[in-house]
Design a protein around this motif. Structure first.
Motif, mmCIF file in Angstrom:
data_model
loop_
_atom_site.group_PDB
_atom_site.id
_atom_site.type_symbol
_atom_site.label_atom_id
_atom_site.label_comp_id
_atom_site.label_asym_id
_atom_site.label_seq_id
_atom_site.Cartn_x
_atom_site.Cartn_y
_atom_site.Cartn_z
ATOM 1 N N ILE A 179 0.667 -1.253 0.020
ATOM 2 C CA ILE A 179 0.113 0.081 0.001
ATOM 3 C C ILE A 179 0.909 1.211 -0.094
ATOM 4 O O ILE A 179 0.507 2.160 -0.422
ATOM 5 C CB ILE A 179 -0.908 -0.134 1.292
ATOM 6 C CG1 ILE A 179 -1.936 -1.154 1.000
ATOM 7 C CG2 ILE A 179 -1.726 1.215 1.408
ATOM 8 C CD1 ILE A 179 -2.935 -1.282 2.545
ATOM 9 N N ASN A 230 -4.536 -2.583 -3.722
ATOM 10 C CA ASN A 230 -5.604 -1.568 -2.914
ATOM 11 C C ASN A 230 -6.013 -0.202 -3.856
ATOM 12 O O ASN A 230 -4.896 0.447 -4.324
ATOM 13 C CB ASN A 230 -4.968 -1.224 -1.482
ATOM 14 C CG ASN A 230 -5.759 0.149 -1.066
ATOM 15 O OD1 ASN A 230 -6.845 0.022 -0.304
ATOM 16 N ND2 ASN A 230 -4.921 1.277 -0.892
ATOM 17 N N ASN A 231 -7.164 -0.294 -3.724
ATOM 18 C CA ASN A 231 -7.693 1.159 -4.630
ATOM 19 C C ASN A 231 -8.273 2.198 -3.754
ATOM 20 O O ASN A 231 -8.574 3.342 -4.259
ATOM 21 C CB ASN A 231 -8.507 0.775 -5.803
ATOM 22 C CG ASN A 231 -9.906 -0.005 -5.355
ATOM 23 O OD1 ASN A 231 -10.167 0.352 -4.201
ATOM 24 N ND2 ASN A 231 -10.486 -0.372 -6.055
ATOM 25 N N SER A 251 -8.456 -5.264 -7.899
ATOM 26 C CA SER A 251 -8.491 -4.116 -7.074
ATOM 27 C C SER A 251 -9.822 -4.038 -6.373
ATOM 28 O O SER A 251 -10.849 -4.088 -6.703
ATOM 29 C CB SER A 251 -8.171 -2.894 -8.051
ATOM 30 O OG SER A 251 -9.392 -2.797 -8.974
ATOM 31 N N ASN A 252 -9.491 -3.424 -4.885
ATOM 32 C CA ASN A 252 -10.664 -3.066 -4.001
ATOM 33 C C ASN A 252 -9.990 -2.377 -2.870
ATOM 34 O O ASN A 252 -8.878 -2.037 -2.794
ATOM 35 C CB ASN A 252 -10.962 -4.413 -3.590
ATOM 36 C CG ASN A 252 -12.460 -4.669 -3.184
ATOM 37 O OD1 ASN A 252 -12.912 -3.359 -2.622
ATOM 38 N ND2 ASN A 252 -12.970 -5.666 -3.234
ATOM 39 N N ASP A 253 -10.921 -2.019 -1.978
ATOM 40 C CA ASP A 253 -10.481 -1.250 -0.850
ATOM 41 C C ASP A 253 -10.023 -2.472 0.264
ATOM 42 O O ASP A 253 -10.801 -3.092 0.857
ATOM 43 C CB ASP A 253 -11.649 -0.602 -0.274
ATOM 44 C CG ASP A 253 -11.279 0.181 1.047
ATOM 45 O OD1 ASP A 253 -10.166 0.041 1.579
ATOM 46 O OD2 ASP A 253 -12.355 0.982 1.638
ATOM 47 N N PHE A 254 -8.590 -2.436 0.336
ATOM 48 C CA PHE A 254 -8.153 -3.296 1.447
ATOM 49 C C PHE A 254 -7.507 -2.607 2.826
ATOM 50 O O PHE A 254 -6.628 -3.050 3.371
ATOM 51 C CB PHE A 254 -6.933 -4.012 0.649
ATOM 52 C CG PHE A 254 -7.576 -4.974 -0.451
ATOM 53 C CD1 PHE A 254 -8.423 -6.066 -0.198
ATOM 54 C CD2 PHE A 254 -7.162 -4.824 -1.726
ATOM 55 C CE1 PHE A 254 -8.767 -6.905 -1.323
ATOM 56 C CE2 PHE A 254 -7.450 -5.713 -2.779
ATOM 57 C CZ PHE A 254 -8.355 -6.738 -2.515
ATOM 58 N N LEU A 255 -7.682 -1.072 2.940
ATOM 59 C CA LEU A 255 -7.247 -0.487 3.791
ATOM 60 C C LEU A 255 -7.444 -0.826 4.992
ATOM 61 O O LEU A 255 -8.709 -1.046 5.322
ATOM 62 C CB LEU A 255 -7.450 1.052 3.521
ATOM 63 C CG LEU A 255 -6.601 1.732 2.695
ATOM 64 C CD1 LEU A 255 -7.158 3.253 2.625
ATOM 65 C CD2 LEU A 255 -5.131 1.513 2.718
ATOM 66 N N HIS A 310 -3.002 -3.920 5.621
ATOM 67 C CA HIS A 310 -3.898 -4.507 4.792
ATOM 68 C C HIS A 310 -5.031 -5.072 5.573
ATOM 69 O O HIS A 310 -4.673 -5.595 6.716
ATOM 70 C CB HIS A 310 -3.410 -5.562 3.628
ATOM 71 C CG HIS A 310 -2.755 -5.159 2.488
ATOM 72 N ND1 HIS A 310 -1.521 -5.084 2.719
ATOM 73 C CD2 HIS A 310 -3.067 -5.173 1.275
ATOM 74 C CE1 HIS A 310 -0.957 -4.458 1.530
ATOM 75 N NE2 HIS A 310 -1.823 -4.766 0.644
ATOM 76 N N VAL A 339 -8.721 -9.254 2.108
ATOM 77 C CA VAL A 339 -7.608 -9.912 1.282
ATOM 78 C C VAL A 339 -7.885 -11.470 1.094
ATOM 79 O O VAL A 339 -7.753 -11.895 0.080
ATOM 80 C CB VAL A 339 -6.263 -9.557 1.794
ATOM 81 C CG1 VAL A 339 -5.126 -10.349 1.060
ATOM 82 C CG2 VAL A 339 -5.898 -8.024 1.714
#
Length: 337
Positions: free
Chosen positions: A231, A265-266, A302-306, A315, A320
């Motif tokens: 990230i 991560n997007n 791609s996805n929100d992995f925050l 992550h 994930v």
């Protein structure tokens, strides 16, 4: 293009890495319907692990300790004891983790780090398998783009130098070539998916891949190889890197385009959080370069992995793992049809 074949109803997932990233994924994988294997880097030479490594010429235990805890089913109180770090005026003990000392003692009792880990895994009710990438401590070497060289996992990152290539060697002057630990190669070859990361590119992921047998197994395996892109960029390692740059470095080191899927991560890290971290280990958020990624990798997820905490940007392990299991299940379903 690889041809995937379903080997079992319960997919086997082998995760390679170290540092803080590996336990995050393993902890989320632990309670899922998968057979999990962790291959842990052994090039760490900093902190408590580094001191014990120098004193006893042993495999650094820190990453192994964190992986055992991540996969363990013992109560949290017992995990806290295993993870306890001494705070003592005696410099001999100060900063050392009790778990590191237990691993070291068990290794001496059992005669090898491999046997020690297997015994501790049983005692800690570990759900999965834990193998050191090599059963001897490794030295990480760096060649910089200015033609100079550096040595040591905790020493190779320099803000004023750019790493070009890394390699590993043993501490034995008569046997410099690193060898893979027991069951490491077979765990890669027999997997349904091999997961790389998340973790520091040059110091958590590549040290294991640069063991010749491990790198070759990654190339030869019929498993899908999935890379979890970082990230944030890291000082002294990946300044200015995009997600595609990370992939390019990995492929160049093995001289092969071996990655089948990349998780990216997007979601944007808040600017105030980036500013707070800018003078620490991390610098800025990794840029996206989907065009270059598409030229290197067949599949991009791609996805929100925050997962943002007071300690930093990580992550979200559950998100994930959800994508990892979906990718494994998709390959199995497709082939059964």
């Amino acid at each position: 293009m690889k041809i995937y074949h379903p080997k079992r109803s319960r997919p086997k997932i082998t995760v390679i890495g170290g540092g803080t990233g590996l336990p995050v994924i393993l902890n989320s994988l632990k309670n899922k319907d998968a057979e999990v294997t962790a291959i842990v880097t052994v090039a760490d030479d900093g902190g408590s692990s580094g001191e014990l490594r120098k004193m006893f010429n042993t495999v650094p235990p820190g990453d192994i300790r964190n992986v055992l805890v991540a996969l363990s089913d013992i109560p949290e109180k017992q995990k806290d004891i295993f993870q306890y770090r001494f705070k003592s005026e005696d410099k001999t003990m100060n900063g050392h983790s009790l778990g590191n000392l237990i691993i070291l003692a068990t290794s001496e009792m059992q005669g090898s780090i491999y046997q020690a880990i297997q015994l501790l895994a049983k005692m800690m009710y570990v759900d999965g398998h834990v193998y050191p990438a090599s059963e001897e401590p490794l030295i990480l070497h760096a060649r910089y783009k200015d033609g100079t060289f550096g040595e040591g996992e905790s020493q190779i990152g320099h803000p004023d130098k750019t790493i070009d290539y890394v390699s590993v060697s043993t501490t034995d002057p008569d046997q410099k070539t690193a060898k893979a630990g027991k069951k490491v190669v077979s765990s890669i070859l027999d997997a349904d998916m091999v997961v790389l990361g998340p973790g520091s590119l040059y110091t958590s992921i590549l040290p294991s891949l640069m063991i010749p047998e491990v790198g070759q197994a990654i190339i030869d395996t019929s498993a899908q190889v999935l890379y979890i892109s970082n990230i944030m960029t890291q000082m002294g390692e990946t300044e200015g890197f995009s997600d595609a740059n990370h992939v390019e470095v990995l492929c160049r080191h093995l001289n092969h385009d071996f990655i089948d899927t990349v998780l990216v991560n997007n979601a944007e890290v808040p600017k105030e959080h980036v500013a707070k971290m800018a003078n620490d280990e991390y610098l800025f958020q990794v840029d996206h370069d989907f065009k270059k990624l598409e030229a290197k990798v067949p599949k991009i997820i791609s996805n929100d992995f925050l997962n943002i905490t007071e300690k930093g940007v990580y992550h979200n392990g559950d998100k994930v793992v959800e994508e990892i299991l979906r990718a494994v299940s998709f390959n199995h379903r497709t082939l059964k049809l």
